[in-house]
Design an enzyme around this catalytic site. Structure first.
Site, PDB file in Angstrom:
ATOM      1  N   HIS A  44     -11.424  30.099   6.500  1.00 17.54           N
ATOM      2  CA  HIS A  44     -11.883  28.792   7.091  1.00 17.54           C
ATOM      3  C   HIS A  44     -11.090  27.584   6.722  1.00 17.54           C
ATOM      4  O   HIS A  44     -10.100  27.698   5.774  1.00 17.54           O
ATOM      5  CB  HIS A  44     -13.348  28.643   6.469  1.00 17.54           C
ATOM      6  CG  HIS A  44     -13.397  28.901   4.880  1.00 17.54           C
ATOM      7  ND1 HIS A  44     -13.792  30.039   4.438  1.00 17.54           N
ATOM      8  CD2 HIS A  44     -13.208  27.884   3.947  1.00 17.54           C
ATOM      9  CE1 HIS A  44     -13.746  29.815   3.049  1.00 17.54           C
ATOM     10  NE2 HIS A  44     -13.485  28.567   2.699  1.00 17.54           N
ATOM     11  N   ASP A  57      -8.455  33.925  -0.776  1.00 15.52           N
ATOM     12  CA  ASP A  57      -9.596  33.625  -0.758  1.00 15.52           C
ATOM     13  C   ASP A  57     -10.591  34.347   0.104  1.00 15.52           C
ATOM     14  O   ASP A  57     -10.256  34.118   1.466  1.00 15.52           O
ATOM     15  CB  ASP A  57      -9.828  31.899  -0.732  1.00 15.52           C
ATOM     16  CG  ASP A  57     -11.430  31.575  -0.948  1.00 15.52           C
ATOM     17  OD1 ASP A  57     -11.652  31.624  -2.058  1.00 15.52           O
ATOM     18  OD2 ASP A  57     -11.916  31.068  -0.008  1.00 15.52           O
ATOM     19  N   GLU A 109      -9.411  38.590  -3.646  1.00 12.08           N
ATOM     20  CA  GLU A 109     -10.800  37.967  -4.074  1.00 12.08           C
ATOM     21  C   GLU A 109     -11.938  38.795  -3.146  1.00 12.08           C
ATOM     22  O   GLU A 109     -12.512  37.860  -2.298  1.00 12.08           O
ATOM     23  CB  GLU A 109     -10.863  36.561  -4.199  1.00 12.08           C
ATOM     24  CG  GLU A 109     -11.949  35.893  -4.815  1.00 12.08           C
ATOM     25  CD  GLU A 109     -13.079  35.176  -3.983  1.00 12.08           C
ATOM     26  OE1 GLU A 109     -14.126  34.943  -4.394  1.00 12.08           O
ATOM     27  OE2 GLU A 109     -12.742  34.964  -2.878  1.00 12.08           O
TER      28      GLU A 109
HETATM   29  C1  GLC Z   1     -14.134  31.966  -2.932  1.00 16.25           C
HETATM   30  C2  GLC Z   1     -14.161  30.996  -3.907  1.00 16.25           C
HETATM   31  C3  GLC Z   1     -15.745  30.153  -3.942  1.00 16.25           C
HETATM   32  C4  GLC Z   1     -15.754  29.450  -2.559  1.00 16.25           C
HETATM   33  C5  GLC Z   1     -15.646  30.615  -1.411  1.00 16.25           C
HETATM   34  C6  GLC Z   1     -15.499  29.851  -0.111  1.00 16.25           C
HETATM   35  O1  GLC Z   1     -15.248  32.835  -2.942  1.00 16.25           O
HETATM   36  O2  GLC Z   1     -14.146  31.542  -4.872  1.00 16.25           O
HETATM   37  O3  GLC Z   1     -15.760  29.041  -4.803  1.00 16.25           O
HETATM   38  O4  GLC Z   1     -17.146  28.755  -2.664  1.00 16.25           O
HETATM   39  O5  GLC Z   1     -14.545  31.169  -1.658  1.00 16.25           O
HETATM   40  O6  GLC Z   1     -14.133  29.510  -0.011  1.00 16.25           O
HETATM   41  C1  GLC Z   2     -20.173  35.457  -2.355  1.00 14.64           C
HETATM   42  C2  GLC Z   2     -18.838  35.892  -1.723  1.00 14.64           C
HETATM   43  C3  GLC Z   2     -17.721  35.586  -2.546  1.00 14.64           C
HETATM   44  C4  GLC Z   2     -17.996  34.074  -3.046  1.00 14.64           C
HETATM   45  C5  GLC Z   2     -19.208  33.607  -3.580  1.00 14.64           C
HETATM   46  C6  GLC Z   2     -19.288  32.369  -3.954  1.00 14.64           C
HETATM   47  O1  GLC Z   2     -20.267  36.296  -3.369  1.00 14.64           O
HETATM   48  O2  GLC Z   2     -18.882  37.217  -1.607  1.00 14.64           O
HETATM   49  O3  GLC Z   2     -16.547  35.459  -1.735  1.00 14.64           O
HETATM   50  O4  GLC Z   2     -17.000  33.790  -3.876  1.00 14.64           O
HETATM   51  O5  GLC Z   2     -19.955  34.178  -2.825  1.00 14.64           O
HETATM   52  O6  GLC Z   2     -20.429  32.015  -4.760  1.00 14.64           O
END
Ligand code: GLC
Ligand code: GLC
Length: 640
Positions: free
Chosen positions: A186, A286, A328
């Site tokens: 995004h 991410d 991630e």
């Molecule tokens: C990843 C990051 C998290 C964020 C999300 C959206 O999971 O670790 O902090 O909110 O992506 O970018």
């Molecule tokens: C969810 C998503 C992860 C993100 C997280 C943020 O677990 O799978 O990507 O980091 O939410 O809270």
């Protein structure tokens, strides 16, 4: 025409094009070689992803020229590091690798002052520094920087691009790898693409998922998981001005990119290579599980998400093969491993280990941890786990419900227990955490809190109970001892080495108070550093233990590339594993997850008795013993 022939023709045509020709020089041979090698893969990936696109060939041609453009902008020093790393492709599977993730403004003030902290990281032994997203992002709430408005501009509060480049050079000199985020699911709603879309530019409206009709959005929304349900229900946001719904998996200001449009893949590839060219060594991919969407599915972990990441990976391989991807994927363990591979992500967070270490601390039982790791720890030998105990996000209770079921554990009620335990509403819990994103519809919830507070230090310091303080410190050492030795790149989180407690100041900040993850994003203070340097404090005990274990790791080549063997013990409160190497021998680790001493026989650890053994951590020698007794929360590192 058959596929190979098409592929050949396409490449030949691109190479003959005026645009490509104009970019060639006597310094682009390496690129041409890598292109020849990798083009067939790129071609078939893109063909599969974009099967119905009438203009795909022109996108491929443009993409190849853009790759060459990025290659030409890559500094000579980075190109030579690429070539060295190609010759040593598992350079990151190394005992020297020790990571830390930091927010620039929370550990320093800005990029310039962060340079002055390098000696601190060197002293601690850090060789991998992940700077949390530092790009231009909206004022106020920007999801901690994960809403990016411009990948090519540093947040002015932190400095300018030249400062980031200077930091990259300084880190390299200090032997520290730089890790940056590639936030590619995004952009923020203030990114120029989103702005143009808002102004009615259809070309850029196609960069996102915009629907005039709510029913169209619902065709997707009905099968989606909600990630931030306490902020907003559903995964779409209504834009008054445009009278359209936009797909926003995370916050309303984070617009999901539409990779069904090959122009988006090309544009984001260029942003990715721009980041690589700044001089980073690893890119953190991410939220990669969400990047491909299809109606009627959960739109997570779809096959085309994998193909897309593989396509990014081929571009990486062609332009900057010295840079490594980190996945991630905080999803079911069966899905996490699917992102791991030379051709996709070479390294990956290990959320299973993370969550189950906390699970074992709460239950004082390691059965689920042992069983899950025994089944699931082994990954492709060329790749590496990134093992962590805490990070900037929440803890989600990820484990396989069938694994749990075999042990008589009901997944749903177990998660409920863990949430209660870590938010302190379970009687007798040592922990002080906060709930995160409770979903009233299905009862889902996650947990936030700093490592030290979750380990019991906050409560123990309030009550000044000496035994509880010792237990909390020992839990902190235990978690770090495991991530430093179990196999992979250990990744520490800022402040955990200083035993930083929860920071509740976010509750007073309108821009943060709805997001309890801020409780585990404290600003590091001089007081914390002083405490960590003052003998007799819990902070000092933590800091010196972590520093010592890091040094031990770095002096032990066996912790680099050797295999990990997880033992299944009959002892239900211990975790034991071995690192085995053909020439370097074996090291055996045993960790006690309870506050009572635990005994284990050498036989069970598959260690011959009558041997002289040393525990590296406490420097204790054992001669002629048949069993070992571990103190509360002790971790032993046994070598001959
Ligand atoms: C990843 C990051 C998290 C964020 C999300 C959206 O999971 O670790 O902090 O909110 O992506 O970018
Ligand atoms: C969810 C998503 C992860 C993100 C997280 C943020 O677990 O799978 O990507 O980091 O939410 O809270």
């Amino acid at each position: 025409m058959d596929h190979n022939k098409q592929c050949q023709q396409c490449l030949t045509r691109i190479k003959a094009s005026g645009k490509y020709q104009a970019l060639l020089s006597n310094k682009t041979q390496v690129f041409e070689q890598r292109l020849d090698q990798n083009f067939p893969r790129l071609f078939s990936l893109l063909l599969t992803i974009y099967d119905n696109q009438y203009d795909l060939y022109s996108h491929i041609e443009a993409l190849v020229c853009e790759l060459l453009g990025s290659f030409k902008k890559r500094k000579i020093s980075l190109k030579s590091s690429d070539e060295q790393r190609v010759l040593n492709p598992s350079w990151y599977r190394n005992e020297q690798m020790v990571g830390m993730a930091v927010y620039v403004d929370l550990v320093a003030d800005d990029l310039q002052t962060l340079i002055t902290k390098i000696p601190y990281y060197q002293e601690l032994g850090i060789t991998y520094l992940h700077l949390m997203p530092l790009y231009l992002s909206p004022e106020g709430d920007s999801d901690g920087g994960y809403a990016v408005s411009d990948y090519r501009q540093v947040d002015p509060k932190l400095g300018a691009t030249k400062d980031l480049k200077a930091l990259a050079v300084a880190l390299k000199k200090a032997g520290i790898n730089l890790v940056l985020d590639f936030v590619f699911n995004h952009t923020s709603d203030e990114h120029q693409w989103a702005q143009k879309a808002q102004q009615g530019d259809e070309q850029f409206q196609d960069y996102y998922f915009l629907f005039s009709d709510r029913e169209d959005a619902d065709q997707y929304d009905n099968s989606l998981r909600e990630i931030f349900p306490s902020v907003r229900r559903g995964c779409f946001t209504y834009l008054e001005q445009m009278q359209k719904w936009v797909w926003t998996t995370f916050n309303s200001f984070q617009w999901d990119l539409n990779y069904q449009n090959p122009a988006v893949f090309r544009a984001m590839t260029q942003e990715m290579l721009y980041l690589a060219n700044l001089g980073c060594d690893l890119l953190r991919l991410d939220a990669l599980a969400f990047v491909w969407k299809e109606k009627g599915t959960q739109c997570e972990n779809l096959p085309k998400a994998h193909l897309l990441i593989q396509a990014f990976n081929v571009c990486r391989e062609i332009v900057c093969p010295g840079v490594v991807f980190k996945s991630e994927a905080i999803v079911h363990p069966d899905e996490v491993v699917k992102y791991i591979g030379k051709e996709e992500c070479q390294t990956s967070y290990n959320p299973l280990l993370m969550a189950l270490m906390w699970e074992s601390l709460a239950t004082r039982k390691t059965e689920l941890l042992q069983l899950s790791l025994q089944r699931r720890f082994t990954i492709n030998n060329d790749c590496s786990w990134v093992n962590y105990a805490r990070c900037h996000d929440d803890i989600g209770w990820t484990f396989d419900d069938a694994d749990a079921g075999e042990l008589g554990i009901n997944g749903e009620s177990h998660r409920e227990f863990l949430n209660k335990f870590y938010t302190g509403s379970f009687e007798g819990s040592f922990s002080k955490g906060l709930g995160f994103q409770y979903n009233p519809e299905n009862g889902d919830c996650r947990v936030c809190g700093s490592l030290a507070s979750l380990c019991g230090l906050e409560k123990a310091l309030i009550s000044q109970n000496q035994e509880h303080i010792e237990h909390a410190v020992a839990r902190i050492k235990l978690l770090h001892g495991i991530i430093l030795t179990i196999g992979g790149i250990p990744l520490l989180y800022q402040g955990d080495e200083l035993a930083a407690l929860n920071d509740y100041s976010f509750e007073q900040d309108d821009k943060k108070k709805h997001d309890s993850r801020w409780v585990n994003r404290p600003k590091l203070t001089t007081n914390m550093l002083v405490a960590s340097n003052t003998e007799g404090t819990a902070q000092h005990a933590v800091f010196s233990a972590i520093k010592k274990m890091i040094a031990l790791r770095k002096a032990s080549p066996i912790l680099g590339e050797s295999d990990t063997q997880i033992l299944l013990l009959t002892q239900p409160k211990l975790l034991a594993y071995k690192r085995n190497h053909a020439t370097l021998g074996t090291a055996t680790f045993v960790a006690n997850f309870s506050e009572f001493p635990q005994t284990v026989s050498l036989h069970e650890l598959d260690v011959e008795d009558n041997l002289e053994l040393t525990d590296q951590i406490s420097d204790t020698r054992y001669t002629n013993v048949r069993e070992l007794t571990l103190a509360p929360y002790q971790i032993l590192w046994l070598t001959k």
